[in-house]
Structure formats: C-alpha cells, structure tokens
Design a protein around this motif. Structure first.
Motif, PDB file in Angstrom:
ATOM      1  N   UNK A 216       0.830  -1.206   0.000  1.00 57.36           N
ATOM      2  CA  UNK A 216       0.000   0.000   0.000  1.00 57.36           C
ATOM      3  C   UNK A 216       0.863   1.253   0.000  1.00 57.36           C
ATOM      4  N   UNK A 217       2.075   1.171  -0.616  1.00 59.68           N
ATOM      5  CA  UNK A 217       3.024   2.280  -0.568  1.00 59.68           C
ATOM      6  C   UNK A 217       2.820   3.301  -1.683  1.00 59.68           C
ATOM      7  N   UNK A 218       1.868   3.090  -2.569  1.00 57.92           N
ATOM      8  CA  UNK A 218       1.463   4.093  -3.555  1.00 57.92           C
ATOM      9  C   UNK A 218       0.024   3.820  -3.958  1.00 57.92           C
ATOM     10  N   UNK A 219      -0.604   4.811  -4.575  1.00 54.81           N
ATOM     11  CA  UNK A 219      -1.937   4.619  -5.149  1.00 54.81           C
ATOM     12  C   UNK A 219      -2.067   5.519  -6.363  1.00 54.81           C
ATOM     13  N   UNK A 220      -2.992   5.165  -7.234  1.00 54.03           N
ATOM     14  CA  UNK A 220      -3.282   5.998  -8.403  1.00 54.03           C
ATOM     15  C   UNK A 220      -4.690   6.536  -8.243  1.00 54.03           C
ATOM     16  N   UNK A 221      -4.821   7.862  -8.436  1.00 53.83           N
ATOM     17  CA  UNK A 221      -6.115   8.525  -8.299  1.00 53.83           C
ATOM     18  C   UNK A 221      -6.624   8.963  -9.666  1.00 53.83           C
ATOM     19  N   UNK A 222      -7.922   8.811  -9.852  1.00 55.54           N
ATOM     20  CA  UNK A 222      -8.593   9.175 -11.096  1.00 55.54           C
ATOM     21  C   UNK A 222      -8.572  10.692 -11.263  1.00 55.54           C
ATOM     22  N   UNK A 223      -8.322  11.149 -12.514  1.00 58.32           N
ATOM     23  CA  UNK A 223      -8.387  12.576 -12.819  1.00 58.32           C
ATOM     24  C   UNK A 223      -9.575  12.892 -13.725  1.00 58.32           C
ATOM     25  N   UNK A 224     -10.477  11.909 -13.893  1.00 61.23           N
ATOM     26  CA  UNK A 224     -11.687  12.169 -14.645  1.00 61.23           C
ATOM     27  C   UNK A 224     -11.526  12.103 -16.155  1.00 61.23           C
ATOM     28  N   UNK A 225     -10.319  11.863 -16.640  1.00 60.38           N
ATOM     29  CA  UNK A 225     -10.089  11.764 -18.081  1.00 60.38           C
ATOM     30  C   UNK A 225      -9.670  10.359 -18.439  1.00 60.38           C
ATOM     31  N   UNK A 226      -9.726  10.056 -19.729  1.00 53.89           N
ATOM     32  CA  UNK A 226      -9.366   8.712 -20.168  1.00 53.89           C
ATOM     33  C   UNK A 226      -7.880   8.452 -19.898  1.00 53.89           C
ATOM     34  N   UNK A 227      -7.591   7.412 -19.155  1.00 56.25           N
ATOM     35  CA  UNK A 227      -6.212   7.010 -18.845  1.00 56.25           C
ATOM     36  C   UNK A 227      -5.397   8.098 -18.154  1.00 56.25           C
ATOM     37  N   UNK A 228      -6.051   9.109 -17.575  1.00 54.74           N
ATOM     38  CA  UNK A 228      -5.288  10.128 -16.863  1.00 54.74           C
ATOM     39  C   UNK A 228      -5.415   9.880 -15.372  1.00 54.74           C
ATOM     40  N   UNK A 229      -4.270   9.581 -14.766  1.00 56.91           N
ATOM     41  CA  UNK A 229      -4.216   9.252 -13.348  1.00 56.91           C
ATOM     42  C   UNK A 229      -3.115  10.067 -12.687  1.00 56.91           C
ATOM     43  N   UNK A 230      -3.260  10.282 -11.397  1.00 62.29           N
ATOM     44  CA  UNK A 230      -2.207  10.899 -10.607  1.00 62.29           C
ATOM     45  C   UNK A 230      -1.557   9.776  -9.795  1.00 62.29           C
ATOM     46  N   UNK A 231      -0.249   9.609  -9.969  1.00 61.91           N
ATOM     47  CA  UNK A 231       0.499   8.574  -9.254  1.00 61.91           C
ATOM     48  C   UNK A 231       0.941   9.152  -7.914  1.00 61.91           C
ATOM     49  N   UNK A 232       0.320   8.671  -6.832  1.00 65.07           N
ATOM     50  CA  UNK A 232       0.530   9.232  -5.498  1.00 65.07           C
ATOM     51  C   UNK A 232       1.474   8.360  -4.678  1.00 65.07           C
ATOM     52  N   UNK A 233       2.537   9.004  -4.197  1.00 65.85           N
ATOM     53  CA  UNK A 233       3.431   8.357  -3.236  1.00 65.85           C
ATOM     54  C   UNK A 233       3.282   9.119  -1.927  1.00 65.85           C
ATOM     55  N   UNK A 234       3.823   8.568  -0.843  1.00 66.87           N
ATOM     56  CA  UNK A 234       3.621   9.152   0.475  1.00 66.87           C
ATOM     57  C   UNK A 234       4.931   9.681   1.033  1.00 66.87           C
ATOM     58  N   UNK A 235       4.877  10.895   1.575  1.00 61.41           N
ATOM     59  CA  UNK A 235       6.064  11.619   2.028  1.00 61.41           C
ATOM     60  C   UNK A 235       6.950  10.760   2.928  1.00 61.41           C
ATOM     61  N   UNK A 236       8.202  10.621   2.499  1.00 61.12           N
ATOM     62  CA  UNK A 236       9.222   9.884   3.262  1.00 61.12           C
ATOM     63  C   UNK A 236       8.792   8.454   3.613  1.00 61.12           C
TER      64      UNK A 236
END
Length: 159
Positions: free
Chosen positions: A69-89
């Motif tokens: 669970x060290x990263x997640x991808x969040x939807x940006x509402x567009x086709x195949x557009x995601x935000x790749x989220x990592x967690x500080x330190x």
C-alpha cells in the motif's frame, strides 16, 4: 459582461467534506478548500514539465500497491489520466483494499516527462520484444503527487 468569467453559484462552490466519515493516514489536515478531480486535471495540464504546486484534491482511488500500500493511483476524470501518489518519506501507507474509495489528498502535485530512453529501458526490463521497444518514439508525461496526508472514505457498501 465577460462571458469567460465563471459566476460563483451554489453549484460550483465546493461542498464541505465531512472528514469524520474518512480514515486518516499520514498528516491530518482540513479540507476547507480543495479541488475536484476535474479541476486537478486542469491544474496538471496547466503545469509545465518540472513544475509543482501545493494542493488538496478529492478523487477516487483507481489502484493501490498490492505489496504494502506504498502508492496509489487517483482518477483525474479523463481517459487514462491518473495521478500517481506516493507518500512523504514513506512514513505511512494506505490499505491495499482501498481501490474505489473516495480520497482526499494534501501535498505536492508534480508534472514529469519520462524520456524515450527511460521508457525503452522500462520496456526492456518488462521483457518486451525489440519490436515493442522500437515502437516507443515519444516521451510520456506523468502526473505525480507527493502526499503529506490522505483521508479515505470508509466504504461500508463494498463488503
């Protein structure tokens, strides 16, 4: 009247999020002001490669690292557009079953460009054929996010 101006109406004022319905990971924060996933997509599009901006936004979890669970991808509402989220330190992780949950994240959005050379290297590491590797001719833009804190909506319906 300038027709390009957005009138502030009740509809487009962000609703207050009741964070008591959410589980907190990492730093706690208030979500008095936040962007929707569509507004975040516009914000990413407006950034130049290498730019970053501090922001809070609301989205849906598209996928989560299934090891820790060290990263997640969040939807940006567009086709195949995601935000790749990592967690500080790497100070915190999110549950591996968070896919589909509502998420409010606070941190730094960043726009990066991955070179053709780097993309070809990843493709080679992934065991792609020479033909597939040679077909990579364009750099890829990636939207990343370094979260200081995350709130996930407890999704009782998903059981």
């Amino acid at each position: 009247t300038n027709t390009n101006e957005v009138e502030t109406t009740e509809e487009n004022v962000a609703e207050q999020i009741d964070l008591s319905q959410y589980e907190n990971f990492g730093a706690s924060f208030t979500a008095d002001e936040y962007l929707t996933m569509q507004e975040m997509q516009e914000k990413y599009h407006a950034l130049e490669v290498g730019d970053s901006v501090e922001v809070t936004f609301l989205s849906t979890v598209n996928s989560v690292c299934q090891k820790k669970g060290c990263w997640m991808k969040l939807d940006l509402g567009g086709e195949d557009e995601l935000s790749f989220v990592r967690f500080k330190d790497y100070e915190f992780f999110v549950p591996k079953d968070a896919e589909g949950a509502n998420a409010v994240v606070k941190g730094w959005a960043h726009k990066e460009e991955i070179s053709v050379e780097e993309l070809r290297h990843y493709a080679k590491d992934a065991g792609k054929s020479d033909e597939e590797i040679d077909a990579i001719t364009e750099p890829k833009t990636e939207y990343t996010f370094l979260a200081e804190g995350v709130f996930l909506k407890k999704n009782e319906d998903a059981e």
